[in-house]
Design a protein around this motif. Structure first.
Motif, mmCIF file in Angstrom:
data_model
loop_
_atom_site.group_PDB
_atom_site.id
_atom_site.type_symbol
_atom_site.label_atom_id
_atom_site.label_comp_id
_atom_site.label_asym_id
_atom_site.label_seq_id
_atom_site.Cartn_x
_atom_site.Cartn_y
_atom_site.Cartn_z
ATOM 1 N N CYS A 176 55.108 27.321 38.809
ATOM 2 C CA CYS A 176 55.946 26.401 39.547
ATOM 3 C C CYS A 176 57.306 27.141 40.078
ATOM 4 O O CYS A 176 57.866 27.694 39.392
ATOM 5 N N GLY A 183 55.343 33.116 43.195
ATOM 6 C CA GLY A 183 54.519 32.100 42.732
ATOM 7 C C GLY A 183 52.716 32.058 42.639
ATOM 8 O O GLY A 183 52.174 32.074 41.961
ATOM 9 N N VAL A 248 54.716 28.165 30.786
ATOM 10 C CA VAL A 248 55.170 27.548 31.881
ATOM 11 C C VAL A 248 55.912 28.632 32.659
ATOM 12 O O VAL A 248 57.033 29.290 31.881
ATOM 13 N N ASP A 250 58.188 29.909 35.814
ATOM 14 C CA ASP A 250 59.378 29.317 36.796
ATOM 15 C C ASP A 250 59.468 30.394 37.850
ATOM 16 O O ASP A 250 60.192 31.621 37.559
ATOM 17 N N THR A 252 61.804 29.734 40.474
ATOM 18 C CA THR A 252 62.690 29.223 41.405
ATOM 19 C C THR A 252 63.706 29.730 42.187
ATOM 20 O O THR A 252 64.436 30.732 41.663
ATOM 21 N N CYS A 257 67.846 25.637 42.735
ATOM 22 C CA CYS A 257 68.475 25.716 41.528
ATOM 23 C C CYS A 257 68.438 24.103 40.807
ATOM 24 O O CYS A 257 68.536 24.130 39.776
ATOM 25 N N SER A 259 66.353 21.680 41.330
ATOM 26 C CA SER A 259 65.062 21.104 41.302
ATOM 27 C C SER A 259 64.574 20.561 39.920
ATOM 28 O O SER A 259 65.173 21.360 38.905
ATOM 29 N N HIS A 261 61.672 20.443 38.650
ATOM 30 C CA HIS A 261 60.261 20.703 38.415
ATOM 31 C C HIS A 261 60.184 21.298 36.939
ATOM 32 O O HIS A 261 59.237 20.851 36.323
ATOM 33 N N LEU A 262 61.152 22.268 36.634
ATOM 34 C CA LEU A 262 60.855 23.027 35.359
ATOM 35 C C LEU A 262 61.146 22.003 34.241
ATOM 36 O O LEU A 262 60.416 21.877 33.096
ATOM 37 N N LYS A 263 61.838 20.995 34.389
ATOM 38 C CA LYS A 263 62.291 20.015 33.363
ATOM 39 C C LYS A 263 61.026 19.018 33.118
ATOM 40 O O LYS A 263 60.438 18.485 32.110
ATOM 41 N N ALA A 265 58.058 19.968 33.569
ATOM 42 C CA ALA A 265 57.093 20.756 32.972
ATOM 43 C C ALA A 265 57.109 20.749 31.413
ATOM 44 O O ALA A 265 56.230 20.704 30.769
#
Length: 344
Positions: A176, A183, A248, A250, A252, A257, A259, A261-263, A265
């Motif tokens: 992600c 990516g 995961v 990342d 990004t 920064c 976003s 999305h990482l949290k 995941a």
């Protein structure tokens, strides 16, 4: 070995941040032990190059400097200690340079001087210039050999096409965001390694294109896609439906920064569960040499997509550097590549 090389060659020289490049004739770099002189065939232009060289991103590097980072090149001459590399060989000229007596001192060619005085010395005094030039001097260990017969003749790649975490086969990895250049490449590498891939991104059309192309080239590929909504709870639930996630990755960019999305995941594991579940959180500046060597082996085995329907390469002559940098800032996404061809 370097007697046939010209005394001068053409290069894009930056005198000051924001001043723009000038096409100049500069002296041929000297050849010594531990180095190679390469003829640059295709120099990659990154989406952030414009921001670095115009000063929008505050990266420190010495000036004057020849710009550019990595390239596909042909060895023109090698130093006296070379035992495997030879003139005429097609190579990937890697941009990440380490000090030989201190591997933790490193920098990225012609865009960042690194984090300590040792790396600053290397980029200033030894490996100063990049690959926006007809020739470049690079460390021997940064020349990654490419099987030209297999890649270009059998698999049909061009030199421009070639410019485009610990993971075990069978594991589930979330990439992600997955619809950008880095990516999208991460997805392809994970699939080639035999992983089950969950590709996350906001662009459903690009996710579908990525999935369809990978499955057409690798029918047994295990790839799923998840649209990023920007809502933490919604994205977390969507990922939980896939069961256990082993890794995961990342990618990004700076402008994303904030976003979530990482949290989404990693859910809520960034607390005591990191210790209790033996979870690894690893930051990484790019890659190591062995990663590139392994990637080349997979590339030469035909494990990655190819073809004009997937690789969209825009090539520019050296004099058109400004258009190349502008195009690279907009021409982003899976399979989209911008290069400068110093000999065109």
């Amino acid at each position: 070995m370097a007697s046939d090389l010209p005394c001068h060659h053409r290069a894009l020289v930056l005198e000051a941040v924001g001043a723009g490049f000038e096409t100049k004739k500069i002296p041929m770099p000297s050849l010594d032990a531990g180095s190679a002189i390469v003829q640059v065939l295709s120099a990659g232009v990154r989406s952030y190059h414009r921001e670095i060289y115009n000063g929008q991103r505050h990266y420190n590097f010495p000036k004057l400097i020849v710009g550019g980072i990595s390239a596909i090149a042909r060895i023109a001459a090698v130093g006296p200690d070379a035992v495997a590399l030879h003139a005429g060989q097609l190579v990937f000229a890697d941009c990440k340079i380490h000090a030989r007596d201190d591997p933790d001192s490193l920098f990225v060619t012609a865009i960042h001087e690194g984090m300590n005085d040792r790396s600053k010395k290397l980029i200033t005094d030894v490996w100063r210039d990049g690959v926006f030039a007809q020739y470049a001097k690079i460390p021997l260990e940064n020349c990654i050999p490419l099987d030209e017969t297999k890649l270009c003749r059998q698999l049909g790649y061009t030199t421009n096409d070639l410019m485009d975490i610990k993971l075990e086969p069978g594991e589930t990895v979330v990439v992600c965001p997955a619809t950008g250049g880095f990516g999208g490449a991460g997805v392809q590498v994970a699939v080639a390694m035999g992983a089950r891939v969950i590709a996350m991104g906001r662009d459903e059309e690009e996710l579908a294109r990525l999935s369809a192309h990978i499955k057409s080239g690798t029918p047994r590929a295990s790839i799923e896609t998840v649209k990023l909504t920007g809502d933490l709870e919604t994205d977390t639930v969507a990922l939980q439906a896939f069961g256990t996630i082993d890794a995961v990755i990342d990618f990004t960019p700076p402008f994303a920064c904030k976003s979530t999305h990482l949290k989404s995941a990693v859910e809520d594991v960034i607390d005591y569960k990191v210790m209790a579940l033996n979870i690894t959180l690893k930051g990484k500046l790019m890659y190591e040499r062995e990663d590139v060597v392994l990637f080349v082996k997979m590339l030469e085995s035909g494990l990655f997509p190819r073809g004009k329907d997937f690789a969209d390469v825009k090539a520019f002559a050296m004099e058109d550097w400004n258009e190349a940098l502008d195009t690279a800032a907009e021409h982003i996404g899976i399979g989209k590549v911008v290069v400068i061809e110093p000999w065109s």
